[in-house]
Design a protein around this motif. Structure first.
Motif, PDB file in Angstrom:
ATOM      1  N   MET A   1       4.257 -10.996 -11.479  1.00  0.00           N
ATOM      2  CA  MET A   1       4.485  -9.666 -11.990  1.00  0.00           C
ATOM      3  C   MET A   1       4.693  -9.723 -13.489  1.00  0.00           C
ATOM      4  N   PRO A   2       4.109  -8.781 -14.231  1.00  0.00           N
ATOM      5  CA  PRO A   2       4.286  -8.787 -15.676  1.00  0.00           C
ATOM      6  C   PRO A   2       5.737  -8.532 -16.059  1.00  0.00           C
ATOM      7  N   LYS A   3       6.189  -9.300 -17.033  1.00  0.00           N
ATOM      8  CA  LYS A   3       7.548  -9.111 -17.534  1.00  0.00           C
ATOM      9  C   LYS A   3       7.489  -8.929 -19.039  1.00  0.00           C
ATOM     10  N   ASP A   4       8.495  -8.232 -19.577  1.00  0.00           N
ATOM     11  CA  ASP A   4       8.547  -8.090 -21.022  1.00  0.00           C
ATOM     12  C   ASP A   4       9.195  -9.338 -21.615  1.00  0.00           C
ATOM     13  N   ARG A   5       9.411  -9.349 -22.919  1.00  0.00           N
ATOM     14  CA  ARG A   5       9.944 -10.543 -23.587  1.00  0.00           C
ATOM     15  C   ARG A   5      11.345 -10.910 -23.124  1.00  0.00           C
ATOM     16  N   THR A   6      12.105  -9.957 -22.629  1.00  0.00           N
ATOM     17  CA  THR A   6      13.462 -10.243 -22.166  1.00  0.00           C
ATOM     18  C   THR A   6      13.467 -10.763 -20.737  1.00  0.00           C
ATOM     19  N   GLY A   7      12.309 -10.773 -20.081  1.00  0.00           N
ATOM     20  CA  GLY A   7      12.226 -11.230 -18.707  1.00  0.00           C
ATOM     21  C   GLY A   7      12.373 -10.110 -17.687  1.00  0.00           C
ATOM     22  N   ALA A   8      12.585  -8.887 -18.175  1.00  0.00           N
ATOM     23  CA  ALA A   8      12.726  -7.744 -17.269  1.00  0.00           C
ATOM     24  C   ALA A   8      11.357  -7.313 -16.762  1.00  0.00           C
ATOM     25  N   LEU A   9      11.343  -6.780 -15.558  1.00  0.00           N
ATOM     26  CA  LEU A   9      10.084  -6.274 -15.006  1.00  0.00           C
ATOM     27  C   LEU A   9       9.592  -5.094 -15.821  1.00  0.00           C
ATOM     28  N   ALA A  10       8.286  -4.970 -15.957  1.00  0.00           N
ATOM     29  CA  ALA A  10       7.697  -3.810 -16.614  1.00  0.00           C
ATOM     30  C   ALA A  10       8.027  -2.576 -15.786  1.00  0.00           C
ATOM     31  N   PRO A  11       8.145  -1.396 -16.403  1.00  0.00           N
ATOM     32  CA  PRO A  11       8.544  -0.183 -15.679  1.00  0.00           C
ATOM     33  C   PRO A  11       7.733   0.094 -14.418  1.00  0.00           C
ATOM     34  N   THR A  12       6.444  -0.108 -14.444  1.00  0.00           N
ATOM     35  CA  THR A  12       5.612   0.178 -13.279  1.00  0.00           C
ATOM     36  C   THR A  12       6.005  -0.696 -12.099  1.00  0.00           C
ATOM     37  N   GLU A  13       6.237  -1.957 -12.335  1.00  0.00           N
ATOM     38  CA  GLU A  13       6.625  -2.866 -11.260  1.00  0.00           C
ATOM     39  C   GLU A  13       8.036  -2.550 -10.760  1.00  0.00           C
ATOM     40  N   ARG A  14       8.931  -2.180 -11.675  1.00  0.00           N
ATOM     41  CA  ARG A  14      10.291  -1.803 -11.275  1.00  0.00           C
ATOM     42  C   ARG A  14      10.255  -0.598 -10.355  1.00  0.00           C
ATOM     43  N   ILE A  15       9.435   0.375 -10.700  1.00  0.00           N
ATOM     44  CA  ILE A  15       9.304   1.577  -9.870  1.00  0.00           C
ATOM     45  C   ILE A  15       8.708   1.217  -8.517  1.00  0.00           C
ATOM     46  N   ALA A  16       7.638   0.450  -8.526  1.00  0.00           N
ATOM     47  CA  ALA A  16       6.964   0.076  -7.274  1.00  0.00           C
ATOM     48  C   ALA A  16       7.917  -0.652  -6.333  1.00  0.00           C
ATOM     49  N   GLN A  17       8.784  -1.510  -6.863  1.00  0.00           N
ATOM     50  CA  GLN A  17       9.722  -2.247  -6.021  1.00  0.00           C
ATOM     51  C   GLN A  17      10.814  -1.350  -5.468  1.00  0.00           C
ATOM     52  N   SER A  18      11.058  -0.220  -6.107  1.00  0.00           N
ATOM     53  CA  SER A  18      12.136   0.676  -5.695  1.00  0.00           C
ATOM     54  C   SER A  18      11.702   1.703  -4.652  1.00  0.00           C
ATOM     55  N   ILE A  19      10.417   1.857  -4.452  1.00  0.00           N
ATOM     56  CA  ILE A  19       9.917   2.863  -3.514  1.00  0.00           C
ATOM     57  C   ILE A  19      10.216   2.438  -2.082  1.00  0.00           C
ATOM     58  N   ILE A  20      10.769   3.375  -1.324  1.00  0.00           N
ATOM     59  CA  ILE A  20      11.000   3.154   0.105  1.00  0.00           C
ATOM     60  C   ILE A  20      10.295   4.262   0.880  1.00  0.00           C
ATOM     61  N   VAL A  21      10.045   4.024   2.142  1.00  0.00           N
ATOM     62  CA  VAL A  21       9.439   5.052   2.991  1.00  0.00           C
ATOM     63  C   VAL A  21      10.539   5.632   3.856  1.00  0.00           C
ATOM     64  N   LEU A  22      10.684   6.948   3.770  1.00  0.00           N
ATOM     65  CA  LEU A  22      11.706   7.651   4.510  1.00  0.00           C
ATOM     66  C   LEU A  22      11.132   8.970   4.988  1.00  0.00           C
ATOM     67  N   ARG A  23      11.286   9.249   6.247  1.00  0.00           N
ATOM     68  CA  ARG A  23      10.723  10.463   6.848  1.00  0.00           C
ATOM     69  C   ARG A  23       9.217  10.559   6.604  1.00  0.00           C
ATOM     70  N   GLY A  24       8.573   9.407   6.565  1.00  0.00           N
ATOM     71  CA  GLY A  24       7.126   9.361   6.374  1.00  0.00           C
ATOM     72  C   GLY A  24       6.682   9.627   4.948  1.00  0.00           C
ATOM     73  N   GLN A  25       7.627   9.673   4.018  1.00  0.00           N
ATOM     74  CA  GLN A  25       7.313   9.930   2.609  1.00  0.00           C
ATOM     75  C   GLN A  25       7.760   8.743   1.769  1.00  0.00           C
ATOM     76  N   ARG A  26       7.034   8.488   0.698  1.00  0.00           N
ATOM     77  CA  ARG A  26       7.460   7.472  -0.262  1.00  0.00           C
ATOM     78  C   ARG A  26       8.465   8.123  -1.199  1.00  0.00           C
ATOM     79  N   VAL A  27       9.632   7.520  -1.310  1.00  0.00           N
ATOM     80  CA  VAL A  27      10.700   8.122  -2.113  1.00  0.00           C
ATOM     81  C   VAL A  27      11.398   7.078  -2.979  1.00  0.00           C
ATOM     82  N   LEU A  28      12.088   7.580  -3.992  1.00  0.00           N
ATOM     83  CA  LEU A  28      12.981   6.780  -4.818  1.00  0.00           C
ATOM     84  C   LEU A  28      14.386   7.319  -4.620  1.00  0.00           C
TER      85      LEU A  28
END
Length: 78
Positions: A1-28
């Protein structure tokens, strides 16, 4: 996964990892959105409540007690 210079995940990957499926919907969860926007969860929820007319009707919903328990057990906090 792409990381920035500090080693943190890029925003897109952070968002993708946070998505869960609830009531048949993808949610944060509000806590994940708060981290994304660098605000406290309570402040995010406060602003959403104060500006309900700016959000679609299905933008926010509350978990049932059962859904909450299931999520907590998945995160190892229950």
């Amino acid at each position: 996964m792409p990381k920035d210079r500090t080693g943190a995940l890029a925003p897109t990957e952070r968002i993708a990892q946070s998505i869960i499926v609830l009531r048949g919907q993808r949610v944060l969860l509000d806590s994940d959105l708060a981290v994304l926007y660098e605000v406290e969860t309570r402040r995010l929820n406060e602003q959403v409540r104060r500006n309900k007319d700016r959000f679609p009707a299905d933008f926010i919903f509350e978990l049932t007690d059962e859904e909450f328990e299931i999520l907590m057990s998945q995160f190892g906090e229950g």
